[in-house]
Design a protein around this motif. Structure first.
Motif, PDB file in Angstrom:
ATOM      1  N   GLY A 450       7.715  14.665  -5.352  1.00 56.18           N
ATOM      2  CA  GLY A 450       6.658  14.099  -6.176  1.00 56.18           C
ATOM      3  C   GLY A 450       6.907  12.624  -6.425  1.00 56.18           C
ATOM      4  O   GLY A 450       7.933  12.071  -6.030  1.00 56.18           O
ATOM      5  N   LEU A 451       5.964  12.010  -7.065  1.00 54.11           N
ATOM      6  CA  LEU A 451       6.064  10.598  -7.408  1.00 54.11           C
ATOM      7  C   LEU A 451       5.107  10.311  -8.548  1.00 54.11           C
ATOM      8  O   LEU A 451       4.142  11.062  -8.771  1.00 54.11           O
ATOM      9  CB  LEU A 451       5.777   9.705  -6.199  1.00 54.11           C
ATOM     10  N   ALA A 452       5.394   9.246  -9.283  1.00 53.37           N
ATOM     11  CA  ALA A 452       4.586   8.917 -10.455  1.00 53.37           C
ATOM     12  C   ALA A 452       3.131   8.682 -10.080  1.00 53.37           C
ATOM     13  O   ALA A 452       2.223   8.980 -10.864  1.00 53.37           O
ATOM     14  CB  ALA A 452       5.164   7.686 -11.153  1.00 53.37           C
ATOM     15  N   GLU A 453       2.883   8.147  -8.897  1.00 59.46           N
ATOM     16  CA  GLU A 453       1.517   7.869  -8.476  1.00 59.46           C
ATOM     17  C   GLU A 453       0.699   9.139  -8.256  1.00 59.46           C
ATOM     18  O   GLU A 453      -0.520   9.079  -8.141  1.00 59.46           O
ATOM     19  CB  GLU A 453       1.536   7.017  -7.201  1.00 59.46           C
ATOM     20  N   SER A 454       1.365  10.278  -8.168  1.00 62.04           N
ATOM     21  CA  SER A 454       0.676  11.572  -8.102  1.00 62.04           C
ATOM     22  C   SER A 454       0.986  12.377  -9.360  1.00 62.04           C
ATOM     23  O   SER A 454       1.151  13.599  -9.301  1.00 62.04           O
ATOM     24  CB  SER A 454       1.104  12.353  -6.856  1.00 62.04           C
ATOM     25  N   SER A 455       1.053  11.706 -10.483  1.00 58.37           N
ATOM     26  CA  SER A 455       1.395  12.276 -11.791  1.00 58.37           C
ATOM     27  C   SER A 455       2.862  12.656 -11.847  1.00 58.37           C
ATOM     28  O   SER A 455       3.639  12.050 -12.561  1.00 58.37           O
ATOM     29  CB  SER A 455       0.502  13.465 -12.140  1.00 58.37           C
ATOM     30  N   VAL A 456       3.254  13.686 -11.103  1.00 51.95           N
ATOM     31  CA  VAL A 456       4.680  14.004 -10.965  1.00 51.95           C
ATOM     32  C   VAL A 456       4.924  14.820  -9.704  1.00 51.95           C
ATOM     33  O   VAL A 456       5.807  14.526  -8.935  1.00 51.95           O
ATOM     34  CB  VAL A 456       5.239  14.730 -12.213  1.00 51.95           C
TER      35      VAL A 456
END
Length: 965
Positions: A450-456
């Motif tokens: 995951g990544l912050a740009e996809s929420s988590v």
């Protein structure tokens, strides 16, 4: 005889209950430090000198894990229990001795069979009730799951603290009431710099309840890092334009320094301050498209960027993760993850909040000090879900003694998530092999991506599949990016499968030209879906780079095989040298295994070579080795590893002192920032003492303070000037209105004086839609009410004469009654129901005679933003007289002069006249429809939230409902 570990003197003193003197404790601390240095750095022929004021990291080479090991050993020797905060505050042996003096009692032990018997939890059916915002989630649960325990805080020192859904909501309301005293508007940002505590949960939810945007920040951990901490947070707060910073007493000084450099920051407060000064708060409605919070990236590849996440983004991500994991209200999530990080905030807390399940949370320092506590918490509370970055699982494998695990039962653990950083297949194997004996099941291990740009979350593995490792040909992959499976271990690479995209989300792998690649071919990972951010706050350049048409660029390199995503590296971390790809992570791990190199303190990065225009490979490794010959031997080993892994030697190898490799708050190596130091030639530059850092930052703050002082003096001067203007104009205006008997002439005088006041005070009035009223004679006017100065602004803006409806208290003032009466003002009593009926009849008669009457339909005004409900009197009058209503929208006056304030400020004002709206009938329903149409028009233009749901009481209506109703 001097005490030493070998002599056993201090053990003898403990045996006979004799207290140790300060000198004896000092010798014991020195002995343990020397022993640990010898273990960590066996290559040193001469150990560093240990004094009371030696820096544990810089002078003695003890990193954070080394300090933890030292303190654990001292606890065992002295049979005491040290607070976790000592891990971050102790900089020298003197600090450790002070902490030992304050320690009390023997080291606490957890009973192996201690378990919490939880009461049955009601199923939360979110299929029938699908909330659109986090605000709706908490209000729903506070009502229907009120007494159910939602959060258990267990710091393993002071016991546990349970918070029910109702208590969470109530605590948030108290904090919210205090926050609203600072004049926060909907959409304003509030920074939260708090440790894991009840205060954090209350504060985060309070910010949401008042329609503002939380900005989680990590609190400083070590005093020596104050300057770096301040510098990084200054960038975040400035970008977020934070209005208030909520923190704790211990970091008030840092908060004050930040306040001097951030123009937008109005206050630095604690939760205690907010609760003491609270008043009943007004919840501000929010919508699914509103920003829920700003997640600032850790900054491992550059300056922090504020990822915009809406309520819709978050809930879509939580629902998708819950669908894959079969999450429900009977789950128990156990977490030590920090709440300023998306994995801890969204994955652990907000996910648990949404599904109505229990969250058991412990401070991160508690885990770092004694990692077995995480596992015992799963045992105690029968945890079903938990997560950690890879290093957390590695710590459990390496640092927990078998004796500390006796009686441990992990059989309740059904999903163990591993994400947020590179996932090691070796760590997975070690953890499974180590903890299978304690009930842990291999199929529960779930590597995720995951990544912050996809929420988590973006990719999760199938339920109960267990970890999947892909073994591929190393040389072919490094040359071509082709991930071809192989059975040969010696010349292979291993990558861990992170699962498939979440439901409703898509990923693709593309080459440098944007063409989609086939399976098992490495490229850039793009994604899209309902969890995806709309961009970075106030950073159009980075936002533009993030998007590729409808896809978002993750910044990661990956390949797909059999539907699973395999992450190989960060794009910006890849070094291209001689036509080959150099992967820093693998090289860093190998260098970290060299004796004499501090593991986890190695950075491999590319630096532009100005001579030949290519990238050179640079290896920066921390070590306590100082002898030139020993450093040369380390460089040879690092070079040899480079040749074996890359087929070429690195271009530059630097052996630096501890603390030279920069890291993020979550422990990731900041390669880009480290490269910047390298290119500036300041690698390993010694940090200034704390007192010098504070002085330096204070001096840096002088200019912002002077600017703030200049603005403050200017604002006070402007306010005084406005009141002087009003005083100069009000005397002749009042006298003129008292003498002039003609209503038209009185209006003309008031109109010109109001325009003169606006011009002299620099108030620009933007008037739109003037034609909608100029030729209207038999019409009613309805405006929203923001400020005491609304009447002045409307008097200056109206192209034709009208009569204001005002409260009767103004008519009782002997100085104002005659001037206002000559202007045609109509006085009404707001709180007298019988008189209200008479006022309603009188207004209807005047409407029938053709007068233009202007109503502030809210009937009152408040300091907080939002459109209140409209009273019915004017709409009943319009229906009875078959008269149309012109909606008037006022914007900007609340910012210029708030309710309960006598401090005018600079700023523009806008007045919008909308087309006339006619009633569609002659009954009460027609009046309601007319009210809704007029109010809806004003609401669409005012730019403030709708507060109708909060102030719908009939007691607030000035004019009574008709008797026939």
């Amino acid at each position: 005889m001097p005490l030493s570990e070998e002599s056993g003197s201090f053990q003898s003193m403990q045996m006979y209950g004799l207290p140790m003197k300060n000198g004896e404790k000092r010798q014991l601390v020195f002995a343990e430090i020397k022993k640990l240095i010898k273990e960590l750095h066996p290559e040193l022929h001469v150990q560093p000198h240990v004094s009371l004021d030696s820096l544990l990291d810089k002078d003695l080479g003890l990193d954070s894990l080394g300090r933890i090991e030292l303190l654990v050993r001292l606890e065992k020797k002295l049979e005491v229990h040290l607070a976790e905060r000592v891990l971050t505050t102790a900089e020298t042996p003197r600090d450790i001795l002070r902490a030992l003096e304050k320690s009390r009692g023997a080291r606490t032990q957890r009973a192996p069979d201690e378990r919490v018997v939880t009461e049955p939890v009601a199923d939360v059916d979110l299929t029938r009730y699908e909330p659109l915002t986090l605000n709706e989630v908490i209000t729903h649960h506070a009502e229907f799951l009120s007494d159910t325990v939602h959060i258990t805080l267990d710091d393993f020192n002071n016991g546990e603290k349970n918070i029910s859904f109702a208590e969470l909501y109530k605590g948030a309301q108290e904090v919210a009431g205090g926050l609203q005293q600072y004049g926060l508007e909907q959409g304003d940002t509030v920074a939260i710099m708090l440790p894991t505590s009840t205060a954090y949960f209350y504060s985060f939810m309070a910010v949401l309840l008042i329609g503002c945007v939380p900005v989680p920040l990590y609190p400083p951990t070590r005093p020596s890092q104050i300057e770096e901490h301040l510098r990084r947070h200054t960038k975040i707060l400035d970008n977020a334009q934070a209005r208030v910073l909520i923190t704790i007493d211990q970091v008030r000084l840092i908060g004050r320094l930040l306040q001097t450099q951030i123009d937008s920051l109005r206050a630095v407060v604690t939760v205690e301050d907010l609760c003491e000064n609270r008043q009943s708060f007004v919840p501000i409605p929010c919508h699914e498209g509103d920003i829920a919070f700003l997640q600032y990236t850790s900054g491992s590849t550059g300056d922090p960027k504020g990822v915009i996440l809406t309520h819709a983004n978050l809930l879509a991500n939580i629902r998708a993760m819950g669908q894959v994991t079969k999450a429900g209200s009977k789950d128990v999530f156990v977490s030590w993850l920090p709440l300023y990080h998306d994995m801890g905030l969204i994955g652990a807390w907000l996910g648990s909040l949404y599904f109505g399940c229990r969250l058991v949370v412990m401070p991160p320092l508690s885990f770092l000090a004694r990692p077995e506590r995480w596992l015992w918490a799963i045992h105690k509370y029968r945890g079903t879900l938990s997560a950690s970055p890879n290093f957390g699982y590695e710590v459990c494998c390496r640092r927990i003694d078998d004796a500390a695990l006796e009686g441990l039962d992990l059989s309740s653990w059904r999903l163990a998530f591993n994400g947020a950083e590179s996932i090691s297949s070796q760590t997975i194997t070690r953890f499974i092999n180590r903890f299978t004996a304690y009930g842990f099941r291999k199929e529960c291990y779930a590597p995720v991506y995951g990544l912050a740009e996809s929420s988590v979350g973006l990719a999760f593995p199938p339920l109960n599949r267990g970890p999947l490792v892909d073994v591929i040909k190393r040389d072919l992959f490094l040359r071509t990016g082709q991930a071809t499976p192989t059975g040969e271990q010696e010349s292979s690479l291993e990558f861990v499968a992170c699962g498939q995209p979440l439901p409703g989300h898509q990923v693709r792998i593309v080459d440098s030209d944007g063409r989609e690649l086939p399976d098992r071919q490495q490229g850039r990972l793009h994604f899209k879906g309902p969890s995806a951010t709309s961009g970075y706050l106030r950073n159009p350049k980075q936002t533009k780079e993030l998007f590729v048409d409808e896809w978002l660029d993750s910044g990661d390199l990956a390949y797909i095989a059999d539907g699973d995503v395999y992450i190989t590296s960060r794009v910006k971390d890849i070094i291209i040298r001689g036509g080959r790809n150099v992967y820093p992570h693998e090289y860093e791990e190998a260098v970290g295994d060299i004796d004499g190199i501090r593991k986890g303190c190695v950075a491999v990065f590319g630096s532009h070579d100005r001579q030949d225009g290519t990238e050179k490979v640079v290896v920066l490794a921390e070590s306590r080795v100082v002898a030139p010959d020993r450093q040369a031997a380390l460089r040879e080993k690092i070079t040899s590893i480079g040749v074996n892994l890359l087929g070429m030697p690195p271009d530059d190898v630097i052996i630096a002192s501890p603390g030279s490799v920069l890291k993020t708050s979550s422990g990731k190596v900041r390669r880009a920032a480290t490269r910047e130091l390298y290119e500036k030639g300041i690698i390993g530059q010694k940090q200034r003492p704390v007192w010098l850092q504070i002085i330096h930052m204070s001096l840096v703050s002088v200019l912002p303070v002077l600017r703030q002082l200049y603005r403050k003096v200017g604002s006070y001067g402007y306010a005084a000037y406005c009141w002087l203007l009003l005083a100069v104009l009000v005397v002749p205006l009042t006298a003129g209105l008292s003498m002039i008997r003609s209503a038209d002439k009185s209006w003309l005088l008031a109109h010109r004086c109001a325009r003169l006041l606006a011009w002299l005070s620099g108030t620009r009035i933007d008037i739109k839609g003037r034609a909608h009223i100029e030729k209207q004679e038999h019409v009613l006017l309805v405006a929203n009410h923001m400020s005491y100065m609304d009447a002045l602004i409307l008097t200056a803006s109206m192209p034709v004469r009208c009569s204001f409806v005002a409260k009767a208290e103004l008519g009782e003032n002997r100085w104002l009654r005659r001037p206002l009466t000559n202007l045609g003002t109509i006085f009404v009593k707001r709180f007298d129901a019988e008189q209200g009926k008479e006022d309603s009849k009188r207004i209807s008669q005047q409407v029938g005679s053709g007068q233009r009457i202007l109503f502030f339909a809210e009937g009152t005004l408040q300091r907080m933003s939002g459109l209140l409900p409209f009273q019915m009197g004017v709409f009943v009058a319009a229906v009875e007289n078959k008269t149309g209503i012109v909606p008037i929208t006022i914007r900007g006056t609340r910012n210029k002069l708030r309710c309960d304030s006598w401090f005018p400020r600079r700023g523009p004002v806008r007045v919008i006249f909308s087309p006339k709206i006619m009633p569609t009938g002659d009954d009460w329903q027609a009046a309601l429809s007319l009210r809704n149409a007029v109010r809806g028009k004003i609401l669409s233009q005012v730019g403030e939230p709708d507060l109708a749901g909060e102030f719908s009481s009939l007691a607030q209506m000035d004019i009574a409902r008709p008797e026939k109703e």
